[in-house]
Design a protein around this motif. Structure first.
Motif, PDB file in Angstrom:
ATOM      1  N   CYS A  27       8.149 -11.036   7.460  1.00  0.00           N
ATOM      2  CA  CYS A  27       8.019  -9.947   8.398  1.00  0.00           C
ATOM      3  C   CYS A  27       8.636  -8.494   7.904  1.00  0.00           C
ATOM      4  CB  CYS A  27       8.690 -10.208   9.923  1.00  0.00           C
ATOM      5  SG  CYS A  27       7.859 -11.566  10.798  1.00  0.00           S
ATOM      6  N   ARG A  28       9.888  -8.805   7.310  1.00  0.00           N
ATOM      7  CA  ARG A  28      10.302  -7.855   6.473  1.00  0.00           C
ATOM      8  C   ARG A  28       9.634  -7.226   5.332  1.00  0.00           C
ATOM      9  NH1 ARG A  28      14.764 -10.309   4.881  1.00  0.00           N
ATOM     10  NH2 ARG A  28      15.765 -10.050   6.748  1.00  0.00           N
ATOM     11  N   LYS A  29       8.871  -7.876   4.668  1.00  0.00           N
ATOM     12  CA  LYS A  29       8.114  -7.377   3.620  1.00  0.00           C
ATOM     13  C   LYS A  29       6.887  -6.534   4.354  1.00  0.00           C
ATOM     14  CE  LYS A  29       9.128 -10.817   0.290  1.00  0.00           C
ATOM     15  NZ  LYS A  29       8.637 -12.140  -0.765  1.00  0.00           N
ATOM     16  N   THR A  30       6.220  -7.178   5.352  1.00  0.00           N
ATOM     17  CA  THR A  30       5.243  -6.478   6.037  1.00  0.00           C
ATOM     18  C   THR A  30       5.745  -5.334   6.492  1.00  0.00           C
ATOM     19  OG1 THR A  30       4.227  -8.814   6.615  1.00  0.00           O
ATOM     20  CG2 THR A  30       3.434  -6.721   7.833  1.00  0.00           C
ATOM     21  N   VAL A  31       6.953  -5.225   7.286  1.00  0.00           N
ATOM     22  CA  VAL A  31       7.282  -3.907   7.698  1.00  0.00           C
ATOM     23  C   VAL A  31       7.564  -2.795   6.612  1.00  0.00           C
ATOM     24  CG1 VAL A  31       9.378  -2.810   8.769  1.00  0.00           C
ATOM     25  CG2 VAL A  31       8.379  -5.069   9.840  1.00  0.00           C
ATOM     26  N   GLU A  32       8.331  -3.200   5.623  1.00  0.00           N
ATOM     27  CA  GLU A  32       8.374  -2.334   4.468  1.00  0.00           C
ATOM     28  C   GLU A  32       6.969  -1.918   3.526  1.00  0.00           C
ATOM     29  OE1 GLU A  32      10.840  -4.593   1.749  1.00  0.00           O
ATOM     30  OE2 GLU A  32      12.673  -4.270   2.788  1.00  0.00           O
ATOM     31  N   LYS A  33       6.121  -2.781   4.098  1.00  0.00           N
ATOM     32  CA  LYS A  33       4.740  -2.552   3.134  1.00  0.00           C
ATOM     33  C   LYS A  33       3.932  -1.351   4.080  1.00  0.00           C
ATOM     34  CE  LYS A  33       0.404  -4.300   1.783  1.00  0.00           C
ATOM     35  NZ  LYS A  33      -0.438  -5.679   1.640  1.00  0.00           N
ATOM     36  N   TRP A  34       4.139  -1.494   5.369  1.00  0.00           N
ATOM     37  CA  TRP A  34       3.199  -0.439   6.505  1.00  0.00           C
ATOM     38  C   TRP A  34       4.004   0.724   6.413  1.00  0.00           C
ATOM     39  CZ3 TRP A  34       5.502   1.538  10.568  1.00  0.00           C
ATOM     40  CH2 TRP A  34       6.404   0.494  11.333  1.00  0.00           C
ATOM     41  N   LYS A  35       5.516   0.840   6.413  1.00  0.00           N
ATOM     42  CA  LYS A  35       6.259   2.033   6.057  1.00  0.00           C
ATOM     43  C   LYS A  35       5.899   2.720   5.042  1.00  0.00           C
ATOM     44  CE  LYS A  35      10.104   0.496   8.957  1.00  0.00           C
ATOM     45  NZ  LYS A  35      11.774   0.278   9.179  1.00  0.00           N
ATOM     46  N   HIS A  37       3.279   2.562   3.242  1.00  0.00           N
ATOM     47  CA  HIS A  37       2.011   3.041   3.423  1.00  0.00           C
ATOM     48  C   HIS A  37       2.038   4.370   4.130  1.00  0.00           C
ATOM     49  CE1 HIS A  37      -2.347   3.242   3.535  1.00  0.00           C
ATOM     50  NE2 HIS A  37      -2.408   3.446   4.780  1.00  0.00           N
ATOM     51  N   ILE A  38       2.741   4.381   5.124  1.00  0.00           N
ATOM     52  CA  ILE A  38       2.934   5.700   6.089  1.00  0.00           C
ATOM     53  C   ILE A  38       3.631   6.836   5.411  1.00  0.00           C
ATOM     54  CG2 ILE A  38       4.013   6.525   8.305  1.00  0.00           C
ATOM     55  CD1 ILE A  38       3.383   3.925   9.559  1.00  0.00           C
ATOM     56  N   ILE A  39       4.558   6.410   4.650  1.00  0.00           N
ATOM     57  CA  ILE A  39       5.268   7.575   3.884  1.00  0.00           C
ATOM     58  C   ILE A  39       4.336   8.008   3.110  1.00  0.00           C
ATOM     59  CG2 ILE A  39       7.217   7.905   2.366  1.00  0.00           C
ATOM     60  CD1 ILE A  39       8.854   5.698   4.162  1.00  0.00           C
ATOM     61  N   ARG A  40       3.512   7.234   2.298  1.00  0.00           N
ATOM     62  CA  ARG A  40       2.630   7.662   1.289  1.00  0.00           C
ATOM     63  C   ARG A  40       1.715   8.723   1.533  1.00  0.00           C
ATOM     64  NH1 ARG A  40       3.461   2.510  -0.749  1.00  0.00           N
ATOM     65  NH2 ARG A  40       1.412   1.870   0.087  1.00  0.00           N
ATOM     66  N   GLN A  41       1.176   8.201   2.902  1.00  0.00           N
ATOM     67  CA  GLN A  41       0.080   8.990   3.596  1.00  0.00           C
ATOM     68  C   GLN A  41       0.727  10.413   3.956  1.00  0.00           C
ATOM     69  OE1 GLN A  41      -2.954   8.538   3.916  1.00  0.00           O
ATOM     70  NE2 GLN A  41      -3.194   6.628   2.937  1.00  0.00           N
ATOM     71  N   LEU A  42       2.000  10.203   4.497  1.00  0.00           N
ATOM     72  CA  LEU A  42       2.608  11.290   4.993  1.00  0.00           C
ATOM     73  C   LEU A  42       2.746  12.572   3.934  1.00  0.00           C
ATOM     74  CD1 LEU A  42       5.017  10.111   7.664  1.00  0.00           C
ATOM     75  CD2 LEU A  42       2.950  11.494   8.234  1.00  0.00           C
ATOM     76  N   ARG A  43       3.431  12.107   2.858  1.00  0.00           N
ATOM     77  CA  ARG A  43       3.692  12.863   1.651  1.00  0.00           C
ATOM     78  C   ARG A  43       2.207  13.328   1.202  1.00  0.00           C
ATOM     79  NH1 ARG A  43       7.885   8.820  -1.543  1.00  0.00           N
ATOM     80  NH2 ARG A  43       9.744   9.467  -0.332  1.00  0.00           N
ATOM     81  N   ARG A  44       1.104  12.514   1.350  1.00  0.00           N
ATOM     82  CA  ARG A  44      -0.100  13.023   0.536  1.00  0.00           C
ATOM     83  C   ARG A  44      -0.603  14.342   1.489  1.00  0.00           C
ATOM     84  NH1 ARG A  44      -2.643   8.569   0.626  1.00  0.00           N
ATOM     85  NH2 ARG A  44      -1.880   7.949  -1.486  1.00  0.00           N
ATOM     86  N   ARG A  45      -0.255  14.036   2.687  1.00  0.00           N
ATOM     87  CA  ARG A  45      -0.670  15.043   3.896  1.00  0.00           C
ATOM     88  C   ARG A  45      -0.179  16.186   3.725  1.00  0.00           C
ATOM     89  NH1 ARG A  45      -1.261  14.178  10.334  1.00  0.00           N
ATOM     90  NH2 ARG A  45      -2.123  16.272  10.839  1.00  0.00           N
ATOM     91  N   ASP A  46       1.233  15.868   3.635  1.00  0.00           N
ATOM     92  CA  ASP A  46       2.071  17.345   3.260  1.00  0.00           C
ATOM     93  C   ASP A  46       1.994  17.731   2.130  1.00  0.00           C
ATOM     94  OD1 ASP A  46       4.697  18.908   4.069  1.00  0.00           O
ATOM     95  OD2 ASP A  46       5.151  18.097   2.053  1.00  0.00           O
ATOM     96  N   LYS A  47       1.555  17.139   1.138  1.00  0.00           N
ATOM     97  CA  LYS A  47       1.176  17.938  -0.258  1.00  0.00           C
ATOM     98  C   LYS A  47      -0.242  18.703  -0.119  1.00  0.00           C
ATOM     99  CE  LYS A  47       0.396  16.770  -5.229  1.00  0.00           C
ATOM    100  NZ  LYS A  47       0.293  15.760  -6.075  1.00  0.00           N
TER     101      LYS A  47
END
Length: 597
Positions: A27-35, A37-47
Motif C-alpha cells: 500500500c505504501r509503495k502504491t501511495v508513493e507511486k501515485w503521489k 505521478h501527481i507531482i510529476r504531472q503538476l510539475r510538467r503542467r507548471d512548466k
C-alpha cells in the motif's frame, strides 16, 4: 468554514485506504507511486503553463493579499467596543464605507480575472487541439518521410545496379570499338594488299602481253627475213589447172611465188603488228575487235517438255544467259557455272569465281569471248572464257549492282545499282567514265544505239541519251519494274513488273503496245527476269508457282505453260540463240532445260 475546507483538503490530500487483503508495504509503495505521478504531472503542467498564467497568478496573489487585509480590518472593527474605543462612530462608518467600496472593487476584479482565466483556458484548449492536430500531421509527415527514405534507398540501390550495368556496357563498348578499329585497320590493310596484288597481276599480265607481242614481232621479222632471203622460182610451163584436170588422183599443190615486201600477206602482218602496238597493253585481244557471225534464228520453237533437270548450284540461282555455244548460270553461292548442251542434257564445262557475294546478272560480249556479271558486292566483274581468270573488277557503286551490260561494243560497260545511279565504264582503264543520277532504285537496264534504258522501282522506265548524259524520256510502267529486255530488232522493249504483268513498248513511238497477263502468273521477286525469243515472236517469264509462261507477241495470247518441275519461284528464263532450247532457274538451285525435241 475554514475548518471544513481544511478538513476537505486534508481528506483529499490523505492517501486512499489500502485495499483489503494486501500488506501495508504494497500500500505504501502504491501511495508513493501515485503521489509521485501527481507531482510529476503538476510539475510538467507548471512548466508548460507557468508563463501563460503568470499575470493571472500575480493578480490573484495581490487580490488574496487585499482580501486578507480587508478581513483583518473587519475583524478588528468587530472587536471594538461601542463606547470604549477611541474611534468615533462616524470614523468607523466612513472606514467601513471605504472598505465596502474596496471590497466591491476587488470583487469586480475577481470576476474579471475569472473571466480572463476562462478565456485563457479556451485559448489553451484550442492550442491543445492544435498541438494534437500538429502532432498527427507530424506523425503523418514522419511516416511519409520514412516512405520517401525507403524509396530513396531503393532508387539508390537501383542506380548502383544501373551504374554497374552501364560500366559493363561501357567496357564492352570500348572492347567492341577497339575490335572494330582493329578490323577496320585490317580491312584497310587487306584492301591495300588486294590493290597491290591486283597491280602485280596487272603488271604481270601486261608483261605477258608484251612478251607475246615481242615474240610475234620477232616471228614476223624472221618471216620477213626468210621471205626476203629465200626467193622461190616458179615453173610457168605447167598449168596447175590442166595438171589437176589431167590427173585428178594427184594431190593438189598450191602455186608459190616469190615473197616480197609488197606481198598482201606481209602487208597484213605488218598492219596487224602496228595495230597491236597502237593498242598497247590493253586487256582486249585482236579477236575482240572482230564481230563473229552468229546464226540467225528464223523461227523459235515452243518448248513442250523438260529434257534435263539438275541441281546446278549449291544455293539459289539468280541469273541465266545463253551465248552461241555456252550457257551460263550465276547464283547466290558467288559462282558462275558454264554449261554445254549435248544430247539434250546440260554438261558442266567450267566455273568462274572471284566474286565475294552473290551474282545478280550475266551478260556475254557480242563475240562470246568474255562474260560480264553484276554482284551483290557493289561491283561488276569481267572474265575471259579462254583463261577462266577474273580479268577486270569495276568498283564504285555504294550498294549492290543489279545489272551490267556491254554498250554497243566490247570496250564500254554500263551498270545499274540500288544506289540510284547508272555508271558508264571504260573496260581498258577499268575506270568510270560518267555517272548518271537516277531518281529511284535501278533494277535492270538494256542498251541500244545511243541510248540506255533503265527500269526502276518507282514504276518508271527511263531512256538516257549517252551523248548528253541526260534523261531524254520517261515511260510509265504497270508497277515496280523487275527486268527489261529488248527485241533483236531493237524496236520493242519488254518490261516485267511486280503487278504480275509483262508490258511491251514500241521504242519508236514510245508508247505501250501490249500487256501480257495470265491466270496463275505471279511475279515472284523484285529481280524476276522476262526475255524475248531470239526471233522476237514470243516472250517468256517464270512465275512464283514454279511454271514458265510463254506468250505470242503478235496476238498477245498465252501460247504455253510449262508446269510441275520447279518447286519454288522461278527467278530467270533464257532462250537459246538457235531458238531450240529454253532454260529456267529458280531459288531452290534447280535448272531445267526445255525443248520440243
Amino acid at each position: 468554514m475554514s475548518s471544513r475546507s481544511s478538513g476537505a483538503a486534508a481528506a483529499a490530500a490523505a492517501p486512499p485506504p489500502p485495499p483489503p487483503g494486501r500488506p501495508g508495504m504494497s500500500c505504501r509503495k502504491t501511495v508513493e507511486k501515485w503521489k509521485g505521478h501527481i507531482i510529476r504531472q503538476l510539475r510538467r503542467r507548471d512548466k508548460c503553463q507557468h508563463a501563460m498564467f503568470r499575470d493571472v497568478i500575480q493578480r490573484y496573489s495581490h487580490l488574496l493579499e487585499k482580501t486578507t487585509f480587508t478581513k483583518g480590518l473587519l475583524h478588528s472593527a468587530a472587536r471594538l467596543p461601542s463606547g470604549d474605543s477611541g474611534v468615533s462612530v462616524s470614523d468607523w462608518l466612513s472606514q467601513n464605507k471605504d472598505l465596502k467600496e474596496i471590497t466591491g472593487e476587488l470583487a469586480y476584479q475577481v470576476v474579471a480575472l475569472q473571466q480572463d482565466v476562462k478565456t485563457r483556458e479556451c485559448v489553451l484548449q484550442n492550442q491543445y487541439s492544435r498541438i494534437t492536430e500538429l502532432r498527427c500531421r507530424l506523425s503523418e509527415a514522419e511516416a511519409e518521410q520514412q516512405n520517401l527514405e525507403s524509396q530513396i534507398t531503393q532508387v539508390q540501390e537501383g542506380n548502383c545496379v544501373l551504374k554497374k550495368e552501364y560500366d559493363a556496357l561501357l567496357q564492352r563498348h570500348r572492347v567492341v570499338d577497339e575490335t572494330f578499329r582493329q578490323e577496320k585497320m585490317r580491312g584497310c590493310r587487306l584492301l591495300e594488299e588486294m590493290i597491290h596484288w591486283k597491280k602485280q597481276a596487272a603488271a604481270h599480265m601486261n608483261n605477258c602481253n608484251e612478251r607475246r607481242s615481242r615474240a610475234r614481232e620477232a616471228n614476223i621479222q624472221r618471216e620477213l627475213q626468210t621471205a626476203a632471203n629465200n626467193p622461190v622460182n616458179i615453173d610457168l610451163s605447167v598449168s596447175p589447172v590442166n595438171e589437176i584436170q589431167d590427173k585428178p588422183e594427184r594431190r593438189q599443190t598450191r602455186p608459190f611465188r616469190s615473197a616480197s615486201a609488197t606481198s598482201p600477206r606481209i602487208l597484213n602482218s605488218i598492219k596487224e603488228l602496228f595495230e597491236r602496238k597502237r593498242r598497247g597493253s590493253s586487256v582486249c585481244g585482236v579477236e575482240e575487235d572482230l564481230v563473229s557471225r552468229v546464226g540467225v534464228c528464223v523461227a523459235a520453237r515452243l518448248p513442250v517438255r523438260a529434257l534435263h533437270v539438275l541441281e546446278a548450284h549449291e544455293q539459289g540461282i539468280n541469273a541465266v544467259k545463253f551465248s552461241t555455244t555456252l550457257l551460263a548460270t550465276g547464283g547466290t553461292d558467288r559462282l558462275i557455272k558454264l554449261w554445254d548442251i549435248k544430247a539434250g542434257m546440260l554438261h558442266h564445262r567450267g566455273t568462274l569465281d572471284g566474286s565475294t557475294e552473290g551474282i545478280t546478272s550475266i551478260e556475254f560480249d557480242p563475240v562470246g569471248m568474255r562474260i560480264l556479271a553484276a554482284s551483290y558486292d557493289k561491283s561488276a566483274l569481267l572474265w575471259r572464257l579462254d583463261g577462266s581468270v577474273l580479268q577486270v573488277t569495276l568498283t564504285g557503286h555504294s550498294r549492290k549492282v543489279t545489272s551490267a551490260k556491254f554498250k554497243c561494243g566490247l570496250h564500254q560497260v554500263v551498270t545499274g545499282s540500288a544506289d540510284r545511279t547508272v555508271k558508264l565504264w571504260d573496260v581498258h582503264r577499268a575506270a568510270c567514265i560518267h555517272t548518271i543520277a537516277a531518281e529511284s532504285y535501278c533494277s535492270d537496264l538494256v542498251c541500244c544505239d545511243n541510248c540506255i534504258v533503265s527500269g526502276h522501282y518507282d514504276s518508271k522506265i527511263r531512256l538516257w541519251d549517252t551523248r548528253a548524259a541526260t534523261c531524254s524520256q520517261e515511260l510509265p510502267a504497270q508497277g515496280k519494274v523487275t527486268s527489261l529486255d529488248i527485241c533483236p530488232a531493237q524496236r520493242q522493249l519488254l518490261s516485267c513488273c511486280r503487278d504480275d504483268c509483262l508490258q511491251l513498248m514500241d521504242l519508236r513511238r514510245s508508247n505501250p503496245r501490249l500487256c501480257f497477263r495470265a491466270d496463275g502468273f505471279k511475279c515472284g521477286s523484285d529481280s524476276t527476269k522476262a526475255v524475248f525469243s531470239p526471233d522476237g515472236g514470243f516472250v517468256a517469264a517464270g512465275s512464283a508457282d514454279g511454271a514458265v509462261y510463254i506468250w505470242n507477241v503478235s496476238t498477245g495470247n498465252l501460247e504455253a505453260r510449262l508446269p510441275d518441275q520447279h518447286s519454288s519461284s522461278i527467278s530467270a528464263v533464257a532462250w537459246s540463240l538457235s531458238g531450240d532450247y529454253v532454260v529456267s532457274v529458280d531459288k531452290s538451285r534447280r535448272a531445267i532445260l526445255w525443248s520440243d525435241i
